[in-house]
Scaffold this motif. Structure first.
Motif, mmCIF file in Angstrom:
data_model
loop_
_atom_site.group_PDB
_atom_site.id
_atom_site.type_symbol
_atom_site.label_atom_id
_atom_site.label_comp_id
_atom_site.label_asym_id
_atom_site.label_seq_id
_atom_site.Cartn_x
_atom_site.Cartn_y
_atom_site.Cartn_z
ATOM 1 N N THR A 101 18.650 -24.169 -23.234
ATOM 2 C CA THR A 101 18.160 -24.828 -22.033
ATOM 3 C C THR A 101 16.675 -24.602 -21.821
ATOM 4 O OG1 THR A 101 18.483 -25.027 -19.641
ATOM 5 C CG2 THR A 101 18.761 -22.842 -20.584
ATOM 6 N N THR A 102 16.047 -25.539 -21.129
ATOM 7 C CA THR A 102 14.652 -25.371 -20.724
ATOM 8 C C THR A 102 14.566 -24.936 -19.274
ATOM 9 O OG1 THR A 102 14.508 -27.704 -20.116
ATOM 10 C CG2 THR A 102 13.864 -27.119 -22.359
ATOM 11 N N ILE A 103 15.725 -24.848 -18.591
ATOM 12 C CA ILE A 103 15.755 -24.435 -17.192
ATOM 13 C C ILE A 103 15.466 -22.942 -17.111
ATOM 14 C CG2 ILE A 103 17.221 -24.245 -15.149
ATOM 15 C CD1 ILE A 103 18.828 -26.636 -16.316
ATOM 16 N N THR A 104 14.638 -22.548 -16.150
ATOM 17 C CA THR A 104 14.293 -21.139 -16.009
ATOM 18 C C THR A 104 14.792 -20.591 -14.683
ATOM 19 O OG1 THR A 104 12.138 -21.616 -15.038
ATOM 20 C CG2 THR A 104 12.238 -21.410 -17.440
ATOM 21 N N PHE A 105 14.807 -19.284 -14.572
ATOM 22 C CA PHE A 105 15.331 -18.603 -13.395
ATOM 23 C C PHE A 105 14.595 -18.996 -12.121
ATOM 24 C CE2 PHE A 105 15.358 -14.917 -10.506
ATOM 25 C CZ PHE A 105 16.725 -14.797 -10.328
ATOM 26 N N ASP A 106 13.296 -19.232 -12.202
ATOM 27 C CA ASP A 106 12.519 -19.498 -10.991
ATOM 28 C C ASP A 106 12.359 -20.981 -10.656
ATOM 29 O OD1 ASP A 106 11.014 -19.640 -13.280
ATOM 30 O OD2 ASP A 106 9.257 -18.683 -12.430
#
Length: 111
Positions: A101-106
């Motif tokens: 994924t390219t989704i990050t925690f922030d």
């Protein structure tokens, strides 16, 4: 139960995040339910680190709803293979595999 599925997630690209400190991924379920849970149901270590905690959020990647996850490791070094069991309410359509994924925690809603 059709609302649960277990995946084997190996600590290597594209599932390594945060400079090698976490396993991250996306499970494209198609369900928009925020009722979800994940547990590490097994772990085969490769070195001295082991999982310590997990974060989940429902999000959308490439137009598909699903579960984003981040599994943290002690010593900031993800290693080995983790078996993660996911639960999501609604009618999830479980994919064959977890995807990188390219989704990050922030990113929203945690920014």
């Amino acid at each position: 139960m059709s609302n649960c599925r277990t995946y084997s997630v190996v600590a290597q690209a594209p599932n390594i995040g945060d400079g090698g400190a976490t396993l991250t991924g996306f499970v494209a379920t198609g369900s928009d339910s925020d009722v979800m849970l994940a547990t590490v149901s097994g772990f085969k270590p490769n070195g001295g680190s082991h999982p310590t905690g997990m974060f989940l959020k429902r999000t959308v990647e490439n137009g598909i709803s699903g579960i984003w996850f981040r599994l943290n490791f002690v010593n900031d070094a993800a290693n080995g293979t983790a078996w993660i069991t996911f639960f999501q309410s609604g009618r999830p359509n479980w994919p064959a595999n977890v995807s990188g994924t390219t989704i990050t925690f922030d990113m929203p809603p945690w920014h």
